[in-house]
Design an enzyme around this catalytic site. Structure first.
Site, mmCIF file in Angstrom:
data_model
loop_
_atom_site.group_PDB
_atom_site.id
_atom_site.type_symbol
_atom_site.label_atom_id
_atom_site.label_comp_id
_atom_site.label_asym_id
_atom_site.label_seq_id
_atom_site.Cartn_x
_atom_site.Cartn_y
_atom_site.Cartn_z
ATOM 1 N N SER A 7 11.275 13.985 22.157
ATOM 2 C CA SER A 7 10.497 13.448 23.478
ATOM 3 C C SER A 7 11.441 13.177 24.696
ATOM 4 C CB SER A 7 9.605 12.134 23.065
ATOM 5 O OG SER A 7 9.171 11.849 24.323
ATOM 6 N N HIS A 32 8.898 17.694 23.339
ATOM 7 C CA HIS A 32 7.602 16.886 23.550
ATOM 8 C C HIS A 32 7.692 16.336 25.127
ATOM 9 C CE1 HIS A 32 4.017 14.343 22.103
ATOM 10 N NE2 HIS A 32 4.636 13.549 22.865
ATOM 11 N N ASP A 34 5.721 14.006 27.867
ATOM 12 C CA ASP A 34 4.812 13.158 28.025
ATOM 13 C C ASP A 34 4.457 13.081 29.428
ATOM 14 O OD1 ASP A 34 4.487 11.910 25.539
ATOM 15 O OD2 ASP A 34 6.599 11.470 25.720
ATOM 16 N N HIS A 65 1.765 16.462 26.169
ATOM 17 C CA HIS A 65 1.156 15.396 25.622
ATOM 18 C C HIS A 65 0.460 14.817 27.001
ATOM 19 C CE1 HIS A 65 1.039 10.960 23.663
ATOM 20 N NE2 HIS A 65 -0.311 11.456 24.074
ATOM 21 N N MET A 136 -1.220 8.528 17.452
ATOM 22 C CA MET A 136 -0.389 7.774 18.457
ATOM 23 C C MET A 136 -0.180 6.705 17.182
ATOM 24 S SD MET A 136 0.291 8.902 21.056
ATOM 25 C CE MET A 136 1.369 7.693 21.486
ATOM 26 N N ASP A 174 3.479 10.114 16.826
ATOM 27 C CA ASP A 174 4.203 9.945 18.102
ATOM 28 C C ASP A 174 4.411 8.427 18.375
ATOM 29 O OD1 ASP A 174 5.320 9.869 20.661
ATOM 30 O OD2 ASP A 174 3.530 10.949 21.651
HETATM 31 C C1 DX5 Z 1 4.536 7.056 24.219
HETATM 32 C C2 DX5 Z 1 4.795 8.621 24.237
HETATM 33 C C3 DX5 Z 1 5.823 8.794 23.303
HETATM 34 C C4 DX5 Z 1 7.486 8.250 23.205
HETATM 35 C C5 DX5 Z 1 7.635 8.056 22.170
HETATM 36 O O1 DX5 Z 1 3.663 6.967 25.097
HETATM 37 O O2 DX5 Z 1 3.816 9.407 23.791
HETATM 38 O O3 DX5 Z 1 6.108 10.301 23.188
HETATM 39 O O4 DX5 Z 1 8.071 9.076 23.988
HETATM 40 O O5 DX5 Z 1 8.833 7.303 22.130
HETATM 41 P P1 DX5 Z 1 9.693 6.520 20.909
HETATM 42 O O6 DX5 Z 1 9.995 7.607 20.055
HETATM 43 O O7 DX5 Z 1 10.836 5.948 21.656
HETATM 44 O O8 DX5 Z 1 8.649 5.505 20.197
HETATM 45 ZN ZN ZN Z 2 3.902 11.437 23.396
#
Ligand code: DX5
Ligand code: ZN
Length: 222
Positions: A7, A32, A34, A65, A136, A174
């Site tokens: 991500s 990924h 965001d 996403h 999530m 995620d």
């Molecule tokens: C959070 C995002 C994630 C985020 C996850 O709202 O949707 O994709 O990047 O980050 P980590 O892996 O650091 O928890």
């Molecule tokens: Zn995400």
């Protein structure tokens, strides 16, 4: 087969192409992305122009996403920018069926996302339409948060439902996926692992992606 989706939320946005290339060398098989609008979630990130630049920087699928209100209004912009997979939040879509159809009509793979407090049963009827379900395991908005433990039970129930319905959608997880959680996440039935902080947080994305993926594969007996 378990896959790692780095991500870019935790990457250095001034060097995105380098960061993505390093994560790919470390074994990432989709990127990924965001997208946050400051309304659906309390943070703002990026939109179609950045997706368009990423499209030129990598040949990996771009997994977008969308943490935005009114996602239907932006589906064609993401398609034009080169997005491959697009997921929308159950909580943001009044007409989820229509949103998923719209994504597919634009030639992209539709996904649905559930916040931690949303039960998986609410998406049962649309499961045949999706390429992936994104569970999530933190409240969306920020990287580097702690994994919410009861997400494991949701992943197990979703994997069970997938078997029961004879479907083949991917189960994506995620939030807080890192060395201390990845084995449990994989063993619960997830096959697409999103990781931001665990890949980019220490400044060694190639090394850290490789190590995380190795741990995931070991847990999956692959
Ligand atoms: C959070 C995002 C994630 C985020 C996850 O709202 O949707 O994709 O990047 O980050 P980590 O892996 O650091 O928890
Ligand atoms: Zn995400």
């Amino acid at each position: 087969m378990v896959e790692l989706l780095p991500s870019i939320l935790s990457a250095d946005f001034a060097h995105l192409a380098d960061e993505v290339a390093a994560a790919e060398r470390g074994g990432g098989t989709a990127i990924h992305v965001d997208v946050m609008d400051g309304h659906f979630v309390p943070n703002i990130t990026l939109g179609p122009p950045v997706v368009k630049s990423l499209r030129k920087a990598t040949s990996l699928p771009l997994d977008c996403h969308l943490m935005i209100e009114n996602p239907n209004e932006f589906i064609s912009a993401f398609a034009d920018a080169g997005a491959n997979w697009v997921s929308v939040h159950f909580e943001a879509c009044t007409h989820l069926h229509r949103s998923l159809e719209l994504i597919a009509q634009h030639g992209m793979k539709p996904g649905v996302v559930l916040n931690p407090a949303t039960r998986i049963e609410v998406i049962r009827d649309i499961l045949p339409m999706v390429h992936h379900v994104l569970i999530m395991s933190v409240n969306p908005g920020f990287g580097g948060q702690q994994f919410i433990g009861f997400s494991l039970e949701k992943i197990r129930r979703l994997a069970h439902l997938r078997r029961e319905l004879g479907l083949a959608f991917r189960i994506e997880v995620d939030g807080g996926v890192a060395h201390d959680t990845v084995a449990q996440v994989v063993q619960a039935g997830a096959d697409l692992l999103v990781a931001g902080n665990a890949v980019f947080g220490a400044g060694h994305p190639e090394r850290d992606a490789r190590a995380l993926l190795a741990a995931a594969r070991q847990a999956a007996n692959e």
